[in-house]
Design an enzyme around this catalytic site. Structure first.
Site, mmCIF file in Angstrom:
data_model
loop_
_atom_site.group_PDB
_atom_site.id
_atom_site.type_symbol
_atom_site.label_atom_id
_atom_site.label_comp_id
_atom_site.label_asym_id
_atom_site.label_seq_id
_atom_site.Cartn_x
_atom_site.Cartn_y
_atom_site.Cartn_z
ATOM 1 N N HIS A 33 -19.937 37.596 42.970
ATOM 2 C CA HIS A 33 -20.252 37.692 41.553
ATOM 3 C C HIS A 33 -20.790 39.091 41.246
ATOM 4 O O HIS A 33 -20.333 39.737 40.305
ATOM 5 C CB HIS A 33 -21.281 36.633 41.178
ATOM 6 C CG HIS A 33 -21.615 36.593 39.730
ATOM 7 N ND1 HIS A 33 -20.707 36.232 38.772
ATOM 8 C CD2 HIS A 33 -22.767 36.874 39.061
ATOM 9 C CE1 HIS A 33 -21.272 36.278 37.575
ATOM 10 N NE2 HIS A 33 -22.527 36.676 37.729
ATOM 11 N N GLU A 66 -27.777 37.156 45.510
ATOM 12 C CA GLU A 66 -26.502 36.714 46.066
ATOM 13 C C GLU A 66 -26.364 37.129 47.527
ATOM 14 O O GLU A 66 -25.899 36.358 48.369
ATOM 15 C CB GLU A 66 -25.340 37.271 45.253
ATOM 16 C CG GLU A 66 -23.986 36.770 45.724
ATOM 17 C CD GLU A 66 -22.839 37.201 44.827
ATOM 18 O OE1 GLU A 66 -21.724 36.660 44.988
ATOM 19 O OE2 GLU A 66 -23.055 38.080 43.956
ATOM 20 N N HIS A 113 -18.310 43.113 33.425
ATOM 21 C CA HIS A 113 -18.591 41.678 33.547
ATOM 22 C C HIS A 113 -17.909 40.961 32.384
ATOM 23 O O HIS A 113 -18.307 41.100 31.230
ATOM 24 C CB HIS A 113 -20.103 41.452 33.523
ATOM 25 C CG HIS A 113 -20.514 40.051 33.832
ATOM 26 N ND1 HIS A 113 -19.614 39.021 34.007
ATOM 27 C CD2 HIS A 113 -21.750 39.487 33.995
ATOM 28 C CE1 HIS A 113 -20.268 37.903 34.267
ATOM 29 N NE2 HIS A 113 -21.558 38.160 34.262
#
Length: 599
Positions: free
Chosen positions: A490, A501, A525
């Site tokens: 991500h 993450e 994004h």
């Protein structure tokens, strides 16, 4: 093979005795060193050998072959002060592994039978090597040759002891599996479509990823002039120009992206342009599942501006139907005449991935046979940009040097770059795809969800929720952590998000180096569309066997501690078959998609 005695519950009370004092049933160690390293034997028989010696028949307390020792009567041995029923101790022998033809899924067990408190250890063969832990990330593996040698007295990893002398080794062939009847169906990917800042079409996306290009641009409209951040990942063409004018007027920008991506995916899957009727398939057996956060916020903002400036009569009757996040799914349904279902998933930036997961389950359990699934978003608007900037979530870098201002996993990352686009997969029941001779990219093998329950915007720094979603996706795919050969991260390029993450992936994979890439340096994004577009890229990674590089991060943050692919594309490793696509959203929404290569 297990320890059925009560030896683990009765305490040892070692003390020295003479060999002449032991009797059948006693548990003894022949030397102080044997006692220290837990090497014990049960006395099965005693027999005078000479006036000065005695013959002891000894058996490992957890089972094994007997052997004799002739000791002087005054020889000191260590008694555990234990009494065992010799008749209850089995006579076990190791399997001869030298000539066994091993198969994937075979299991080998080792039991150190001289230690009454030992636990059995299992190794499972997967991807041509033997793993002690398929999901723990320990990296403890051995080769076929090592396993075959265990029956011959070689040392067991980490023990320094001969297997033949102290262990019983057993081979457990993989059980034959009967064909499942009436169970969940396999789901495969047969089509791909994308509209991204790198261009319109999957080809433009894939070439841009491999070439290390980015599609982040300056926002030059006057409505953006006063914003502190004026860069975004915008689609370089007007989608309305690629659609019939009348149809485009009734779609918001996100829906236009979605329809273009869905049309490409539909054709890529081998269906006829136009939709279900033209393709000769039952429209009731086809579904749509798209993710979106807002869809297209500009319609509502524009309607409000018209209301204030020119009054109620200036507000279009299409304002409401073009504002709702479900507009993309409904427009794809209309465009391709899909009547099975049209769902919209709203789960912040995890929306696209969760929408794909929901479609997998709908096909698995027979609700539909085919689904178009992914995400679409168009939120590069002044209000959204201003809001993200106020949160200090956006990168403040510009485009002066030509490099991407989005730096996922980078040492100097300072926030994400807002973006727009759509990514759509055609998912299909495997038997349906094979019956029509479709090309299969990969299996849509599973997915996992979790929630951080930590903060309305910030991720849980421990990464626990993310790790849970990753493990659930692997488990839902019927796999193990050792099967994972790639992660499409991500990685938004926020300081806290990337660290969380990375923490999660290290917790799941342990010492294994799994190649990781992050695409937000290429694209920005894409919000609710990110999961769909990144799933398309992950499918292509499996299909072509190539991992695209991460761009934007010239120097990686040492605290990340992952094998991040940078600089150039890398060949996908061969020792596994699963690739993961991660998506995490504001409020702690975590969604992970597991894809499996075929062929």
């Amino acid at each position: 093979m297990s320890n059925s005695s009560d030896s683990s519950r009765v305490p040892f009370a070692p003390h020295a005795v003479s060999a002449a004092e032991v009797i059948p049933g006693d548990l003894i160690a022949l030397t102080p060193d044997d006692s220290e390293r837990d090497c014990w034997y049960v006395v099965a028989h005693t027999l005078p050998e000479t006036p000065e010696t005695i013959r002891l028949t000894l058996r490992p307390p957890l089972g094994g072959p007997d052997h004799d020792e002739v000791l002087g009567r005054d020889r000191r041995v260590t008694s555990a002060c234990r009494r065992l029923d010799v008749g209850a101790v089995p006579r076990l022998v190791s399997d001869d592994l030298a000539t066994v033809e091993f198969r994937e899924g075979d299991r080998v067990t080792l039991l150190r039978v001289v230690d009454p408190r030992a636990d059995e250890v299992s190794y499972v063969r997967r991807w041509g090597v033997w793993h002690r832990d398929l999901d723990g990330g320990t990296g403890d593996v051995v080769t076929d040759a090592e396993v075959q040698s265990w029956g011959g007295g070689a040392e067991t990893p980490g023990t320094g002891a001969g297997v033949g002398a102290e262990y019983v080794v057993r081979h457990h062939p993989r059980p034959e599996r009967a064909a499942a009847v009436g169970g969940p169906r396999l789901v495969v990917v047969t089509g791909l479509g994308a509209v991204t800042p790198l261009g319109v079409g999957v080809g433009e996306l894939w070439r841009g990823l491999l070439d290390g290009r980015h599609g982040i641009r300056e926002l030059d409209g006057e409505e953006f002039a006063e914003l502190p951040v004026r860069v975004a990942g915008t689609v370089p063409v007007d989608p309305a120009e690629l659609l019939p004018r009348q149809a485009a007027r009734r779609m918001n920008r996100a829906a236009q992206f979605a329809v273009l991506a869905a049309r490409e995916a539909w054709g890529d899957a081998g269906f006829v342009a136009g939709g279900t009727r033209e393709s000769g398939i039952d429209p009731e057996r086809v579904g749509v599942s798209l993710g979106a956060i807002l869809g297209d916020a500009s319609v509502l903002v524009g309607g409000d501006r018209k209301l204030r400036d020119r009054g109620p009569r200036a507000v279009s009757p299409l304002t409401t139907p073009m504002t709702v996040p479900s507009q993309a799914a409904s427009q794809v349904s209309l465009d391709l005449h899909i009547t099975g279902e049209a769902r919209t998933v709203t789960a912040a930036c995890a929306s696209g991935t969760e929408a794909i997961g929901a479609a997998i389950d709908r096909i698995r359990y027979g609700r539909v046979d085919v689904a178009l699934a992914g995400g679409a978003e168009a939120v590069v608007t002044p209000a959204i940009m201003a809001s993200f900037a106020a949160m200090r979530a956006l990168s403040t870098r510009g485009l002066a040097d030509g490099s991407s201002p989005s730096q996922p996993f980078g040492k100097d990352r300072d926030g994400f770059v807002n973006g727009e686009g759509a990514g759509v997969l055609v998912l299909e029941a495997e038997e349906h795809a094979r019956a029509r001779g479709a090309r299969i990219y990969c299996e849509a093998a599973g997915w996992g969800l979790s929630a951080d329950a930590h903060h309305m915007a910030a991720p849980d720094p421990s990464g626990a929720g993310v790790a849970l979603a990753v493990r659930r996706a692997v488990r839902d795919a019927g796999g193990h952590v050792v099967d994972v050969v790639h992660v499409n991260a991500h990685a938004t390029a926020t300081v806290e998000g990337d660290l969380a993450e990375a923490e999660a992936l290290r917790a799941v994979f342990g010492r294994r180096d799994v190649p990781v890439t992050a695409l937000k340096g290429h694209l920005g994004h894409l919000q609710g569309a990110a999961g769909g577009v990144e799933a398309v890229a992950t499918v292509l990674t499996l299909h072509h066997g190539v991992v695209p590089p991460t761009v934007g991060a010239d120097e990686l943050d040492e605290a990340i501690g992952l094998d991040v692919v940078t600089g150039a594309a890398r060949e996908l490793p061969g020792g596994g078959d699963l690739a993961l696509s991660n998506s995490f959203g504001f409020g702690g929404h975590n969604a992970v998609l597991a894809l499996r290569r075929v062929g």
